[in-house]
Write a protein that holds these residues in place. Structure first.
Motif, short mmCIF file in Angstrom:
data_model
loop_
_atom_site.label_atom_id
_atom_site.label_comp_id
_atom_site.label_asym_id
_atom_site.label_seq_id
_atom_site.Cartn_x
_atom_site.Cartn_y
_atom_site.Cartn_z
N GLU A 33 69.16 44.23 53.29
CA GLU A 33 67.70 44.34 53.24
C GLU A 33 67.13 43.62 52.01
O GLU A 33 66.05 43.04 52.08
N GLU A 36 66.85 40.14 52.93
CA GLU A 36 65.68 39.93 53.79
C GLU A 36 64.41 39.87 52.93
O GLU A 36 63.50 39.07 53.20
N GLU A 56 60.15 44.90 53.93
CA GLU A 56 61.52 44.71 53.44
C GLU A 56 61.77 45.50 52.16
O GLU A 56 62.86 46.05 51.95
N ASP A 59 62.39 48.96 53.19
CA ASP A 59 63.76 49.10 53.70
C ASP A 59 64.75 49.32 52.55
O ASP A 59 65.62 50.19 52.61
MG LIG Z 1 64.53 44.69 57.03
#
Ligand SMILES: [Mg+2]
Length: 94
Positions: A33, A36, A56, A59
Motif C-alpha cells: 500500500e 501504491e 492509499e 490503506d
Molecule cells: Mg491501496
C-alpha cells in the motif's frame, strides 16, 4: 485513536479477514500500500489525484493500526518513545 482501531478490527473480523491477517501479511500489505501511495508521486508530478493519495494513505494507516492491535502495542506509548529517541538523536540547533 482506540475508537478507530476498534472500527478497523470490527470491519476486518466481521468479514473473516482476521484468519489471514498475520503480522507478516499485514506488513507485506502495508509495504504494498505504501508503494501504491508512492505511485502518486512516481515521476515527480507537481499535481496528483488528492483522493487517491487519501485512499492509499488510509490503506497504509489502517494496516499499521491493525498491526498495533494484533501485537498488543500501546499506540501512544510506541510513538512517544520513538519521538523521544528522534529528539535525542537529532537535537535542536538553537
Ligand atoms: Mg491501496
Amino acid at each position: 485513536m482506540n475508537n478507530l482501531i476498534d472500527k478497523i478490527i470490527s470491519l476486518r473480523d466481521s468479514r473473516g479477514w482476521d484468519d489471514h491477517d498475520t503480522p507478516e501479511n499485514l506488513v507485506k500489505s502495508l509495504v504494498i500500500e505504501a508503494a501504491e501511495l508512492l505511485e502518486n508521486f512516481q515521476w515527480g508530478e507537481t499535481s496528483y489525484d488528492e483522493q487517491n493519495v487519501k485512499d492509499e494513505l488510509a490503506d497504509v494507516l489502517i494496516l499499521a493500526l491493525a498491526l498495533v492491535h494484533d501485537l498488543n502495542f500501546d499506540l501512544n506509548k510506541i510513538i512517544e518513545e520513538k519521538l523521544a529517541k528522534i529528539a535525542l538523536k537529532y537535537p535542536t540547533k538553537k
